[in-house]
Structure formats: C-alpha cells, structure tokens
Write an enzyme that holds these catalytic residues in place. Structure first.
Site, mmCIF file in Angstrom:
data_model
loop_
_atom_site.group_PDB
_atom_site.id
_atom_site.type_symbol
_atom_site.label_atom_id
_atom_site.label_comp_id
_atom_site.label_asym_id
_atom_site.label_seq_id
_atom_site.Cartn_x
_atom_site.Cartn_y
_atom_site.Cartn_z
ATOM 1 N N HIS A 44 0.820 -1.208 0.000
ATOM 2 C CA HIS A 44 0.000 0.000 0.000
ATOM 3 C C HIS A 44 0.852 1.256 0.000
ATOM 4 O O HIS A 44 0.468 2.277 -0.555
ATOM 5 C CB HIS A 44 -0.952 -0.032 1.191
ATOM 6 C CG HIS A 44 -2.144 -0.892 0.908
ATOM 7 N ND1 HIS A 44 -2.890 -1.477 1.882
ATOM 8 C CD2 HIS A 44 -2.707 -1.248 -0.267
ATOM 9 C CE1 HIS A 44 -3.862 -2.184 1.322
ATOM 10 N NE2 HIS A 44 -3.765 -2.051 0.025
ATOM 11 N N ARG A 91 -19.402 11.238 -9.863
ATOM 12 C CA ARG A 91 -19.851 10.284 -8.846
ATOM 13 C C ARG A 91 -20.687 11.077 -7.841
ATOM 14 O O ARG A 91 -20.153 11.939 -7.136
ATOM 15 C CB ARG A 91 -18.657 9.639 -8.145
ATOM 16 C CG ARG A 91 -17.879 8.643 -9.021
ATOM 17 C CD ARG A 91 -16.774 7.984 -8.207
ATOM 18 N NE ARG A 91 -16.175 6.835 -8.872
ATOM 19 C CZ ARG A 91 -15.023 6.880 -9.567
ATOM 20 N NH1 ARG A 91 -14.368 8.024 -9.698
ATOM 21 N NH2 ARG A 91 -14.540 5.796 -10.125
ATOM 22 N N GLU A 97 -20.367 -2.175 -16.673
ATOM 23 C CA GLU A 97 -19.428 -2.603 -15.632
ATOM 24 C C GLU A 97 -19.801 -3.968 -15.074
ATOM 25 O O GLU A 97 -19.187 -4.456 -14.135
ATOM 26 C CB GLU A 97 -19.321 -1.554 -14.525
ATOM 27 C CG GLU A 97 -20.640 -1.082 -13.954
ATOM 28 C CD GLU A 97 -20.477 0.034 -12.920
ATOM 29 O OE1 GLU A 97 -19.363 0.281 -12.470
ATOM 30 O OE2 GLU A 97 -21.507 0.636 -12.580
ATOM 31 N N ASN A 136 -13.226 -0.717 -13.445
ATOM 32 C CA ASN A 136 -12.938 -1.189 -12.079
ATOM 33 C C ASN A 136 -13.880 -2.337 -11.718
ATOM 34 O O ASN A 136 -13.458 -3.405 -11.283
ATOM 35 C CB ASN A 136 -13.117 -0.062 -11.048
ATOM 36 C CG ASN A 136 -12.365 1.186 -11.430
ATOM 37 O OD1 ASN A 136 -11.378 1.119 -12.153
ATOM 38 N ND2 ASN A 136 -12.832 2.340 -10.973
ATOM 39 N N ASP A 137 -15.162 -2.097 -11.908
ATOM 40 C CA ASP A 137 -16.126 -3.154 -11.584
ATOM 41 C C ASP A 137 -16.152 -4.233 -12.656
ATOM 42 O O ASP A 137 -16.324 -5.409 -12.346
ATOM 43 C CB ASP A 137 -17.529 -2.556 -11.403
ATOM 44 C CG ASP A 137 -17.721 -2.033 -9.992
ATOM 45 O OD1 ASP A 137 -17.381 -2.764 -9.046
ATOM 46 O OD2 ASP A 137 -18.170 -0.886 -9.834
ATOM 47 N N ARG A 189 -12.455 -6.114 -5.895
ATOM 48 C CA ARG A 189 -11.547 -5.051 -6.318
ATOM 49 C C ARG A 189 -10.743 -4.462 -5.158
ATOM 50 O O ARG A 189 -9.770 -3.761 -5.369
ATOM 51 C CB ARG A 189 -12.322 -3.946 -7.057
ATOM 52 C CG ARG A 189 -13.379 -3.278 -6.227
ATOM 53 C CD ARG A 189 -14.299 -2.416 -7.076
ATOM 54 N NE ARG A 189 -13.884 -1.027 -7.109
ATOM 55 C CZ ARG A 189 -14.574 -0.063 -7.697
ATOM 56 N NH1 ARG A 189 -15.696 -0.344 -8.352
ATOM 57 N NH2 ARG A 189 -14.160 1.171 -7.682
ATOM 58 N N CYS A 198 -14.521 5.099 -18.177
ATOM 59 C CA CYS A 198 -14.352 5.973 -17.009
ATOM 60 C C CYS A 198 -13.723 5.246 -15.836
ATOM 61 O O CYS A 198 -13.500 5.829 -14.787
ATOM 62 C CB CYS A 198 -15.676 6.611 -16.606
ATOM 63 S SG CYS A 198 -16.912 5.415 -16.092
HETATM 64 C C1 PEP Z 1 -15.881 1.567 -12.352
HETATM 65 O O1 PEP Z 1 -16.451 0.629 -11.782
HETATM 66 O O2 PEP Z 1 -14.941 1.424 -13.160
HETATM 67 C C2 PEP Z 1 -16.315 2.950 -12.077
HETATM 68 C C3 PEP Z 1 -15.838 3.967 -12.770
HETATM 69 O O3 PEP Z 1 -17.187 3.134 -11.059
HETATM 70 P P1 PEP Z 1 -16.763 3.107 -9.513
HETATM 71 O O4 PEP Z 1 -15.265 3.029 -9.444
HETATM 72 O O5 PEP Z 1 -17.320 4.381 -8.933
HETATM 73 O O6 PEP Z 1 -17.456 1.881 -9.035
HETATM 74 MG MG MG Z 2 -18.332 0.939 -10.740
#
Ligand code: PEP
Ligand code: MG
Length: 667
Positions: A296, A403, A532, A555-556, A566, A603
C-alpha cells in the site's frame, strides 16, 4: 537428493530481481528445493525467505534438490546462476570463485542498489534514514470493564483519524484513499476484537492485550508463503500501532526530527500512514529495504507522485544519513554518492520529464488527436465542484463521470432535491457548456447509509447496489432524477445509470426520467449506462439500440469478469484490467455501440493508465475519462500515438491468453 554449491555473481547479491528470478525457476520444478546461506536454510520457492537470507555478491550458497526432476532442476539452476539470474551486470565467472579475490572497483565504493521499481520519477538528494521506534507498552491493568472501555475509545479515535486521513488522500488520489477504508475494517475485525477481550478478561491491560493480538496476526500473515500477504502484514501493524499510540497518548513513531530540507527517505519499511503523511515538498523519493510494488505504501507513493524503489535489501539501512543519492523509481536503481557527471545527467533527465509535463499542461486545451488524425475525447472523473473546476482548468473536454455518492455519504438524512439541484447546477456551470455525465447514486450494502434501511448482505458487491437499489427505493431515486432534470437547464447534462445488468433495469430507469421530463416540460436529456457488469457487455447490442451512450467502468467490470474483489489486497496484482477477458468485453461493447452509431467512453481507472491507453484507443474507445490531474498527460500521450498501429496492437492483445502476456507484449 542432489546438492551443489554456487557463487552468486550478481553485483547486489541475491536481492529483489535475481531472487525473484531464482524463485520463479525453482518453482517450475516439482522437486523440493532448499537454499542455505550461512546457518539459515529456507525454501527456495519462497521469495520472501530467499530475500531474507540477504546473500551478498560473490558469496556461496548451498542448494539441495530432492525429487523426481532433480537432475533437470540442478542443471537449470546451475546455468541460471552462472548467467547472472536475468541481470547482465554480474561478476565474471573466475572473479566469483574466490570471494576474497574480488577487488572493489570504482562502483563498489559508490554502490548501485538494484531494487524493484515502485513509483516512477527521479529523485536527487540527501538520504534520511527514517527509524521508527518500537512502542513499549508499560501500563498497569485496572479492571476488565475500564480496560475494555479504554480500548473501545482508542479504536473509535483511530477510526476517526483514519477517516480524516482518507479524506485528505481523497483529494490527491481517491481510489488509493480506499486503503484507509481497509484499515478501518481491520479495526472492526471481530476475531481480533474477540481475542483482545479474552486477554483483557485474563487481566491483561488494553495496550498489552491489543499489542499481543496484533503481533500474533502479523506473525501468522508473515509466515504465509505469499509475498502479497506478507506485505499486508504491514497494514495490520500500521493499524495496531495507531491504536497503541492513542492508548498510550503518544505522537508519531519516528525517532528523529525531520530536517528542514527535502530528503530521500530510506527505511526498513513504511506503513501506509507514514507514506500518506509525506509531503512532496519534503520527500523527494522513497527507498525501502523490504516491501513490494503492490504494498500500500508503493500505491500511495505513486498516487502522491513520489518516486519510489522497494525491495532494495537491508544493506541500504547501513548507508550514512545525509549521503547523497540518485533514485530512479522507473528502473528501481539507486546510485549512492554519485559523482558530478552522474548528478548532471540525472538532473538532465529530471528536467526533460518536467519539460514533458509542462508541455503537456501547456497544450492541455488542445484536442487529443493521434498522429494519423484520429480524435479521442479526454474528459474527467469528478466527485465534487472543486474537482470540476480543476478538470476544466486542466483541459478536460467534459465530465465523463460525476460520482454523486459524495452528496449522500456521511450524513444522517438524504440530501433534498433543492440541495442536489444546486450542486448539479454549479458543476454544470463550472464546465462552461461542456457535457457533464451525472451518474445516479451508486451505493449498496458495502457502503450502507444510515437513512436507508438495508438488511445485512453476505455478498454486498453482488447484492442490492447501484441501479437495483435505486429502482427499489423510488423516493430517493426520483428526488435525485428531479434535481438532475432541473439542473439540466443550466448546462449540458447527461444521465448515466450504474451497475445495469439487464435491459429491463435500463428501461425502468429511463421511464422514470422521461416521466419527470414530461411532467416538468423540460428539454430532452441524453441517457446512457455504465458497462461494468459482464452481462451488460455481452448484451451490448441489445442495449445499443436504446441507449445514447455507454461508459465502461473497468474497475467493476474487472472485478465481476474475473470474480476478484476489487479491494482484496491479496488479489491486487491479478485483478488486472488488461486481462484479455476484460479487453474482449470492452471490444464487444465498442463494436455493438459503433454498429448502432453510439459512442463509448471508459471511465474506470484503466482509462488513465499509460500502458492501457494505446490499447483502448486501438479498440475504438471514443472518450477516456480520467482523474482531473491526469487529463493533460493522457491528451499528450494520445498525440504521440498512431491510430492504425493502436488498432494492430489491440487486435494482437485480444488474442493473448493472460494479462501477463498482454503486458509483456506491450514492452
Ligand atoms: C468503475 O467501476 O470502473 C467505475 C468507474 O465506477 P466506480 O469506481 O465508482 O465503481
Ligand atoms: Mg463501478
């Protein structure tokens, strides 16, 4: 069983890279392989154990191989060690045979340390050996009730400190700030708390009980043969020390006072809290004896823009305070006591990097067009009004993701329509007519809100979150949608729904918006979905007929495609957005969108990763929405690319079998 003695010829001994090379080779054989140095004998398949041997250059190790493929293993290990374990810069064979015969050359006086690159950039400056003090707990037990109360108060105070640290980091690096959420989670670990209270019941004071329970867990974690898990032991220690210091009324753990000039910090290891407290003006670079690139601290160093080298070996701790050094966080090398010409050269490289950044910022208002004339929009991910102002100043061509969670968290009742309206309106106005994609509330069991009654979920990431939760709570959802529709009169606003996994969810959400638009007699608003969840990517052709746009949340999407939490520290390395499975889902989404004349943004964090940008551009992504401070550099990178070449690259990586292969092909 086969036994052999080998001389390690690598100039920095069996550290970091050669150790990893050695261990990887050992692991490729079934045989049990042990490596002995002095009186320490360890498993040659454990990188931590091999690193902890601290074998120096020119010294001999004894190797024992026992198993069905021992002959092949012996030959391979012999050859690998002889040829320098992946490093070109090693002692010639005859010099290595007799350690006493090694004559120190010029470089031996000014040794080059080879660690592992952890955060890019060059640091030139004096070394500060940062020593942390062991916390000595000398307190007297009173009675179980008071000790339990003291502990409770200390953990509550620690959670508060962590929450404010998180908030500070949020401005610099919102994703990385989540590390402190994990720390808060550790504070609440039921097994840990249970153990502490059992110890208190046996007349141990709160401090002693807490310290003992933490030590047991650290040892347990360290004993697991997994480098990632061992790195996580430091997180437990960090949280443990925080609570102890609060219990004992102590400040930070540094032994020495901080000098008044900037330094390159050398340390055995650093906790995330230490690293987060570093300021770029005071800390030029970081060199850690232990740790790894996924610790980290390394993640935070990257987020803070501080060059860092990890796994540099314990010898670095013997270097005198104040000695000058050049640290290169991109290659993992550190030069101690460099001469004038080396300093000049490093200063030149540093200047070049700064110039590059300055040039990127200067051209930030220009569009991002590849060498062969293909334009990619670069927008920003924002979380509040001040982010939006930064984004606009940094040349963002819009907000690709707002967000909205920030409006809903840390309060006891939901924000009113009026409150939300004024925030959305201000953000739209701050972007001066450029599009702002407002993502509706993406919250769920993992981030409970006190004013939404949510039952406990065993798997909150697979539970009632995102659009599922909003559709089930129309009072909250409608209030937000009404505020967005009202704000849309003050700028270019688009609406995006998160976590959509089924076309019916999209249709239901769209209907709520169209009803409100009709009722308010407002102008039409473009609507899209986040891609996602793998089902949305696989059904992209069905969605593409109805939505105005897609934005891929990598990310998701990575989390759900690979079934890897994640936030799971031990999976951080493997949960890679460049996994071909994720890339194929992105490819499918882009194809479907373009077939129907719709555009696609990315994104998720992958959009701002320099290694991923050429691939995403090659896959045909129309917009990259990245953290506001990265807008200028992503634009500059796009300008260096050739779209046709990127398309070739994308085609190639889609055919790879693993994320490691994808990354390897990028080199
Ligand atoms: C994602 O999941 O990539 C995303 C942009 O949304 P969050 O990170 O807010 O879940
Ligand atoms: Mg997301």
């Amino acid at each position: 069983m086969r036994e052999l003695d080998l001389v390690i010829r690598n100039k920095t001994g069996l550290h970091a890279r050669p150790a990893k090379e050695f261990v990887t080779l050992a692991k490729s054989f079934i045989s049990d392989i042990q490596i002995q140095y002095g009186d320490k004998k360890v498993n040659a398949k454990s990188v931590i154990s091999v690193l902890t041997l601290g074998v120096h250059s020119g010294e001999t190790v004894h190797i024992e191989i026992d198993g069905t493929d021992e002959e092949a293993a012996e030959l391979a290990i012999q050859e690998a060690v002889r040829s320098g374990l992946g490093e070109e810069d090693h002692l010639p064979e005859d010099e290595g045979e007799d350690p006493d015969s090694i004559q120190p050359d010029d470089d031996a006086d000014k040794p080059g340390i080879k660690g592992v690159a952890a955060a890019p950039g060059i640091a030139i400056g004096p070394i500060l050996q940062l020593v942390t003090e062991e916390i000595v707990v000398d307190e007297i037990f009173t009675d179980p009730d008071s000790e339990n109360e003291r502990l409770k108060a200390a953990t509550v105070a620690a959670a508060k400190e962590l929450a404010s640290l998180r908030e500070e980091m949020e401005d610099v690096a919102s994703e990385e700030a989540a590390i402190f959420d994990v720390h808060i989670e550790l504070l609440e670990d039921p097994e840990l708390l249970d153990d502490v209270s059992k110890r208190i019941a046996q007349n141990e004071s709160a401090g002693v009980a807490w310290q003992q329970s933490i030590v047991v867990r650290i040892e347990r974690m360290k004993s697991v043969e997994d480098a990632l898990l061992a790195e996580r032991a430091l997180d437990i220690q960090d949280v443990g020390n925080r609570v102890l210091r609060i219990l004992l009324g102590q400040d930070d753990s540094f032994v020495q006072t901080w000098p008044d000039h900037p330094v390159v910090v050398f340390a055995e290891d650093l906790t995330p809290s230490d690293t987060a407290s570093f300021h770029k003006d005071r800390v030029l670079g970081i060199c850690i004896a232990a740790g790894g690139p996924t610790s980290h601290s390394a993640i935070l160093a990257r987020a803070l823009g501080i060059p860092a080298v990890v796994s540099a070996g314990s010898d670095i701790l013997k270097i005198e305070n104040g000695t000058s050094c050049i640290l290169d966080g991109s290659t993992g090398s550190v030069l101690i006591d460099p001469d004038e010409s080396q300093v000049k050269q490093a200063q030149g490289t540093l200047l070049e990097e700064k110039d590059k950044q300055a040039a990127a910022e200067k051209a930030s208002a220009d569009p991002a067009i590849t060498q062969d004339g293909h334009r990619v929009e670069v927008a920003a991910n924002v979380g509040n009004l001040s982010d939006a102002e930064t984004a606009h100043a940094m040349g963002a061509e819009g907000v690709g993701l707002l967000r909205t969670e920030f409006l809903f968290l840390e309060r006891s009742s939901a924000p009113s329509e009026e409150e939300q309206f004024s925030v959305y309106r201000d953000i739209a106005q701050a972007m001066h007519g450029q599009a702002v994609i407002i993502r509706t509330l993406d919250i769920g069991g993992d981030k409970p809100l006190p004013y939404i009654d949510l039952p406990h979920e065993d798997n909150p990431f697979l539970g009632e979150r995102g659009i599922r939760l909003c559709l089930a709570r129309p009072e909250i959802f409608n209030t937000q949608l009404r505020a967005i529709v009202r704000a849309s009169e003050f700028g270019t606003i688009r609406i995006m729904f998160p976590m959509v996994s089924d076309v019916s969810e999209w249709r239901a959400a769209r209907k709520l918006v169209t009803d409100i638009i009709e009722e308010m007699q407002a102008t039409n608003i473009e609507m899209g979905i986040m891609v996602e969840v793998p089902s949305a990517a696989l059904m992209a052709d069905a969605f593409a007929q109805e939505v105005d746009f897609f934005s891929i949340g990598t990310n998701d999407l990575t989390q759900y495609a690979l079934a890897m939490d994640r936030l799971h520290p031990a999976l951080a390395n493997q949960a890679d957005g460049l996994h071909p499975a994720v890339l194929r889902l992105i490819d499918k989404t882009v194809q479907a969108a373009h077939d129907h004349g719709k555009w696609v943004g990315v994104c998720g964090a992958l959009g701002g990763e320099p290694t991923a940008v050429p691939i995403l551009v090659g896959l045909g992504v129309d917009e990259l929405s990245v953290a506001a401070p990265n807008v200028a550099t992503v634009k500059a990178q796009v300008r260096t690319l050739n779209h046709t070449e990127c398309q070739g690259l994308a085609k190639e990586v889609l055919m790879k079998a693993t994320a490691v292969e994808v990354r390897a092909s990028l080199h």
